[in-house]
Design a protein around this motif. Structure first.
Motif, short mmCIF file in Angstrom:
data_model
loop_
_atom_site.label_atom_id
_atom_site.label_comp_id
_atom_site.label_asym_id
_atom_site.label_seq_id
_atom_site.Cartn_x
_atom_site.Cartn_y
_atom_site.Cartn_z
N ILE A 133 85.08 82.83 51.15
CA ILE A 133 84.93 82.85 52.61
C ILE A 133 83.93 83.93 53.04
O ILE A 133 83.03 83.70 53.86
CB ILE A 133 86.30 83.07 53.28
N GLY A 134 84.08 85.12 52.47
CA GLY A 134 83.14 86.19 52.80
C GLY A 134 81.72 85.86 52.40
O GLY A 134 80.76 86.16 53.13
N SER A 135 81.58 85.20 51.25
CA SER A 135 80.24 84.84 50.77
C SER A 135 79.59 83.78 51.66
O SER A 135 78.38 83.80 51.88
CB SER A 135 80.33 84.33 49.33
N ILE A 136 80.39 82.84 52.18
CA ILE A 136 79.85 81.82 53.10
C ILE A 136 79.26 82.50 54.33
O ILE A 136 78.16 82.17 54.79
CB ILE A 136 80.94 80.82 53.50
N LEU A 137 80.00 83.47 54.89
CA LEU A 137 79.53 84.16 56.09
C LEU A 137 78.23 84.92 55.80
O LEU A 137 77.29 84.90 56.60
CB LEU A 137 80.61 85.12 56.59
N LEU A 187 79.17 80.76 45.55
CA LEU A 187 78.89 81.26 46.91
C LEU A 187 78.52 82.74 46.89
O LEU A 187 77.61 83.17 47.61
CB LEU A 187 80.11 81.02 47.79
N MET A 188 79.23 83.53 46.08
CA MET A 188 78.94 84.95 45.99
C MET A 188 77.52 85.18 45.46
O MET A 188 76.75 85.98 46.02
CB MET A 188 79.96 85.63 45.07
N ILE A 189 77.16 84.48 44.40
CA ILE A 189 75.83 84.61 43.82
C ILE A 189 74.77 84.13 44.80
O ILE A 189 73.73 84.78 44.98
CB ILE A 189 75.75 83.82 42.50
N SER A 190 75.02 83.01 45.46
CA SER A 190 74.07 82.47 46.43
C SER A 190 73.88 83.43 47.60
O SER A 190 72.75 83.59 48.10
CB SER A 190 74.55 81.11 46.94
N ALA A 191 74.97 84.07 48.05
CA ALA A 191 74.88 84.99 49.17
C ALA A 191 74.01 86.20 48.81
O ALA A 191 73.16 86.63 49.60
CB ALA A 191 76.27 85.45 49.59
N VAL A 192 74.20 86.73 47.61
CA VAL A 192 73.40 87.88 47.18
C VAL A 192 71.94 87.47 47.00
O VAL A 192 71.02 88.17 47.45
CB VAL A 192 73.96 88.46 45.87
N PHE A 193 71.70 86.30 46.39
CA PHE A 193 70.33 85.82 46.21
C PHE A 193 69.64 85.61 47.55
O PHE A 193 68.43 85.84 47.69
CB PHE A 193 70.33 84.50 45.44
N SER A 194 70.39 85.17 48.55
CA SER A 194 69.78 84.86 49.84
C SER A 194 69.24 86.11 50.53
O SER A 194 68.36 86.02 51.38
CB SER A 194 70.80 84.15 50.75
N TRP A 195 69.77 87.28 50.16
CA TRP A 195 69.33 88.51 50.81
C TRP A 195 68.34 89.31 49.95
O TRP A 195 67.42 89.93 50.49
CB TRP A 195 70.53 89.39 51.14
#
Length: 392
Positions: free
Chosen positions: A366-370, A286-294
């Motif tokens: 949780i933070g990464s999901i948001l 989730l953390m990696i996906s969140a960073v990649f998404s931005w």
């Protein structure tokens, strides 16, 4: 040759040198690790001899003074503890790398060395292997060297006293004087066998990290090739990514645990280890996906650097690192919570529970999901509807 008209080809030696320099920095903290202020418990339960002399106090003070005189940052930071049981509790709670215990009969036995029936006094040393095997071994080596120094000093005092009296040393006394103080070393929270010499938690980190990194990259590729009609579709896609990530986490956690157990690693509790690895994988994914998404594939460099700079540090105790690596690198590594949690599961008999490492990993998730869901609001290229409107 036309190939050398390319500026990148010409600059390649400098590029390679720069890359080698950057990654050579990862070797700095592990070239010569030095112990600084390793917390070690010291317990003096000596009740004193019949003459009122308390050699336990003398020994404890001498040991602490000798350590403090080594340098401004001595290898050992002594922590006075009231009882042996209290010290054992602290060892189990990972408060100390070792403990030195002076038992209640130390002075009595020390006084008997000059008698016809000598009994060598004992010092007990507990080594907390599971906390960090390298730091624990360093602490053990320092403590045993100190006891050896005390032995030499006490042996010289006994011989000098008998020389003054002109007495005859018996065979029993000679045998006892060979080692006036007996050191009994006992490992606690032992690393056991088939645990990569106590580095099983670090060994399990890299495959799990790479698995989450590759999965995040594949999702990014798939989403980059998809044209979303509106932000709602992007939000739905991110939601699917979260759900799919949970499934991947279970596959990775249970599959990886099964693999390493088949390869021969000692797994204390299959279900606890597998579930914890699943939680860690899900948080990392989730953390990696969140960073990649931005920021897209630019985030790949961040996580590759995490891998190369973090992996060498994770096997070392914080007290073995320089202040820079301890405070500015180690403290920012998310994977250290994976290693800390696995260490408790492997070596401290702790079942899976909401302890500090587990809580941190869950909050990372949780933070990464948001952050991942919020990326649906990020402005992007033209949507499918906009492309239709703009077409002639």
């Amino acid at each position: 040759m036309s190939l050398f008209k390319n500026k990148l080809i010409i600059a390649l030696p400098l590029i390679v040198l720069a890359i080698v320099f950057v990654f050579s920095l990862t070797a700095i903290p592990i070239i010569s690790p030095t112990a600084k202020n390793l917390p070690v418990a010291i317990v003096n339960e000596d009740a004193g001899s019949s003459s009122g002399e308390n050699m336990g106090n003398v020994i404890a003070n001498n040991i602490k003074s000798a350590t403090a005189a080594i340098s401004e940052q001595p290898p050992i930071k002594w922590i006075e503890v009231g009882s042996e049981e209290e010290a054992k509790t602290g060892l189990h709670h990972q408060e100390y790398y070792a403990a030195l215990v002076i038992p209640k009969d130390f002075s009595t036995n020390q006084a008997s060395l000059a008698s016809p029936n000598p009994v060598s006094p004992e010092i007990r040393i507990y080594v907390n292997q599971g906390m960090n095997v390298t730091a624990a071994n360093m602490a053990q080596q320092i403590l045993t060297q100190m006891v050896s120094g005390l032995n030499e000093k006490m042996r010289a005092q006994l011989i000098a006293a008998f020389d003054q009296k002109g007495g005859t040393v018996t065979t029993k006394q000679a045998a006892a004087w060979a080692s006036p103080i007996v050191s009994k070393v006992s490992p606690v929270n032992a690393i056991g066998t088939n645990s990569a010499n106590g580095n099983a938690p670090v060994t399990l980190f890299q495959p799990l990290w790479m698995g989450s990194l590759i999965a995040g990259a594949i999702f990014l590729l798939a989403k980059n090739k998809t044209i979303f009609a509106n932000r709602k579709e992007k939000l739905q896609a991110n939601g699917v990514q979260v759900i799919w990530g949970a499934l991947l986490a279970l596959v990775a956690g249970f599959g990886f645990t099964w693999f390493v157990e088949r390869w021969g690693m000692s797994i204390p509790d299959f279900m606890d280890i597998a579930l914890f690895l699943s939680i860690a994988y899900f948080a990392f994914f989730l953390m990696i996906s969140a960073v990649f998404s931005w920021i897209g594939f630019g985030g790949m460099a961040i996580f590759v650097l995490f891998l190369f700079f973090g992996a060498p540090l994770l096997s070392f105790a914080p007290e073995l690192l320089s202040p820079f690596y301890r405070d500015w690198v180690m403290s920012w590594l998310p994977m250290r919570f994976l290693v800390d949690g696995l260490r408790e599961l492997f070596y401290f008999g702790e079942g899976l529970k909401l302890n500090h490492p587990t809580n941190v990993l869950m909050w990372i998730g949780i933070g990464s999901i948001l952050v991942l869901l919020a990326s649906a609001l990020k402005p992007s290229g033209k949507t499918n509807e906009e492309l239709i409107r703009s077409s002639p």
